[in-house]
Design an enzyme around this catalytic site. Sequence first.
Site, PDB file in Angstrom:
ATOM      1  N   GLY A 289     -17.512  40.525   7.858  1.00 54.14           N
ATOM      2  CA  GLY A 289     -17.728  39.444   8.869  1.00 54.14           C
ATOM      3  C   GLY A 289     -17.518  38.085   8.776  1.00 54.14           C
ATOM      4  O   GLY A 289     -16.403  37.769   7.909  1.00 54.14           O
ATOM      5  N   SER A 290     -18.334  37.042   9.215  1.00 52.18           N
ATOM      6  CA  SER A 290     -18.087  35.752   8.885  1.00 52.18           C
ATOM      7  C   SER A 290     -17.992  34.928   7.811  1.00 52.18           C
ATOM      8  O   SER A 290     -17.639  33.803   7.664  1.00 52.18           O
ATOM      9  CB  SER A 290     -19.165  34.978   9.897  1.00 52.18           C
ATOM     10  OG  SER A 290     -18.766  35.323  11.302  1.00 52.18           O
ATOM     11  N   THR A 291     -18.452  36.006   6.516  1.00 52.84           N
ATOM     12  CA  THR A 291     -18.255  35.346   5.408  1.00 52.84           C
ATOM     13  C   THR A 291     -17.001  34.943   4.950  1.00 52.84           C
ATOM     14  O   THR A 291     -16.599  34.202   4.195  1.00 52.84           O
ATOM     15  CB  THR A 291     -18.983  36.247   4.405  1.00 52.84           C
ATOM     16  OG1 THR A 291     -18.369  37.533   4.211  1.00 52.84           O
ATOM     17  CG2 THR A 291     -20.611  36.452   4.322  1.00 52.84           C
ATOM     18  N   LYS A 293     -15.033  33.588   6.811  1.00 57.84           N
ATOM     19  CA  LYS A 293     -14.602  32.183   7.321  1.00 57.84           C
ATOM     20  C   LYS A 293     -14.623  31.163   6.164  1.00 57.84           C
ATOM     21  O   LYS A 293     -13.787  30.020   6.380  1.00 57.84           O
ATOM     22  CB  LYS A 293     -15.400  31.729   8.277  1.00 57.84           C
ATOM     23  CG  LYS A 293     -15.253  32.534   9.676  1.00 57.84           C
ATOM     24  CD  LYS A 293     -16.350  32.417  10.600  1.00 57.84           C
ATOM     25  CE  LYS A 293     -16.238  33.129  11.908  1.00 57.84           C
ATOM     26  NZ  LYS A 293     -17.186  33.258  12.949  1.00 57.84           N
TER      27      LYS A 293
END
Length: 568
Positions: A289-291, A293
């Site tokens: 997921g957004s980790t 980013k």
Amino acid sequence: MRLWRRKGGGPAQAGAIVVEGARKAGGGRSRSRVFMAMAVLFAIYAAIGARLVHLGMAEEDVARLPESRPTASRPDIVDRNGEVLATDIKTASLYAEPRRIAFIDETIEKLQTVLPDLDYEQTYRRLDSDAGFVWLRRQLSPRQQAEILALGIPGLGFRTEKRRFYPGGPTASHILGLVNIDNKGIAGLEKYIDDQGLADLQALGLASPETLKPVRLSIDLGVQHVLRDELARAMERYQAIAAGGVILNARTGEVMAMASLPDYDPNNPHNALEKDRLNRMSAGVFEMGSTFKLFTTAMALDSGLVSIDDRFDATRPLRFGRFTINDFHGKHRVLSVPEIFIYSSNIGTAKMADVVGIEGHREFLKRIGLLNRLETELPEVAHPTEPREWKKLNSITISYGHGMATTPLQTAVAAAAMLNGGKLMPPTFLPRSQEEAQAVARQVISPETSAQMRYLFRLNAEKGSGRRARVEGYSVGGKTGTAEKVVNGRYSSDARFNAFIAGFPADDPDYVVLVVIDEPKPERPGIGATAGLNAAPTVANIIRRAAPILGVQPDFGHESEALLVSYQ
């Protein structure tokens, strides 16, 4: 006149002849009795000798059986402070000599009063044989041994063996691993120790308690307990199906603690092979997921094609054919790079990845180790997955953590490199000095880019999705990741894999903490179940309890606002 003559006939001569015959007859009978006595004694000794030979051959047969060999010794495993994590203890194992057992049924029935789970048919087959030695039950408790002795069954005996004992029970089960009934390592660091030469020493008979030095790990038992305890609380609090976490030394790559729940007790590993007890931290791969980013932003800044002052239009969703990419909580405006990070904008992150390009994106992820199998002492390590062919849509979705999967431990290792000045080093479960770490480290991003990522981490904990990770007295920075899981081939908004990765102290992290929570439920009706609401506060609880053990002193007067350090 003479009564005796030396020679000649007469009465004297006749008498002499009679006496001589009587002596000869008596001597013959004596010799016969001696011979008979000797024969009897010889027969007795022959019988005794034959019995001794028979017993000697029987003992030899027993010794040839591999099951009767004593279990091999193993070295103690201790944590970085010398606390025992695994050791050998003596235990009794029950064996039988079938030739000496007259009543098999009665023997089994008596044994079942102490060992109720003893299989009747299997035990009967073992005892109904001419074998000199068979195992009936390995590694009994002292109480079981005493109760069996009290039964007074002939033909049974006990042998002292070694059994592996883990004082902490399940506290570090996925790190330590398992041994089999013969004390051979079959999983975790127990298997690693065997592969490093212990198995050869055991085969040569050179492994003894006197010659085996303890194996010291990088793990801190106190920190390990804190991590596992907080993960267990999070699972219960958020009704999750699983949870995991790791604490890394950002300067050396040492694993200070790692846990994956549900786990098992290595002292009684009857459920260790159940599917849900997989070591998710290193043997499971997940879309993080957004980790991710974190890595996309670092890639864009390190490429020189994007600066931290640049802005990207996140007004409208991105469309690729039938796919639409939107923001979870969109601002619907132009966002700066720091805003893209703290608002976790999929649109802005995707546009930064597009600036770098497909080849540059894949090269960067490979450079920081996210596309290769992790190298460490733990045998249970999964290989990351990625698209067979990278197209623009793949690069876009991977930029915000969908479309490729990696292990949480691998994610934490790459994150440490983003925060520690840009040096990637393989994780280790063994002690490693900073000098040794520098010798194996690779520079993967510039120190300037790393300083910018520390600033963004701190900013996100102050104003973004990581606010619930803040800990009084400690500066913490971090990034959330809420990934929808694939269910029946489609992404499901009801099943999420949440993560939060943090560094502390945030201005120059000594440690990186990653927590994952699998399929958490809302804590109460009316609120969500995103990583900022469950993974982030779990990390805060871990840091609050573990930081003092790690020697990180609180600072209640530190500057609360994130500052960007200039390298110009």
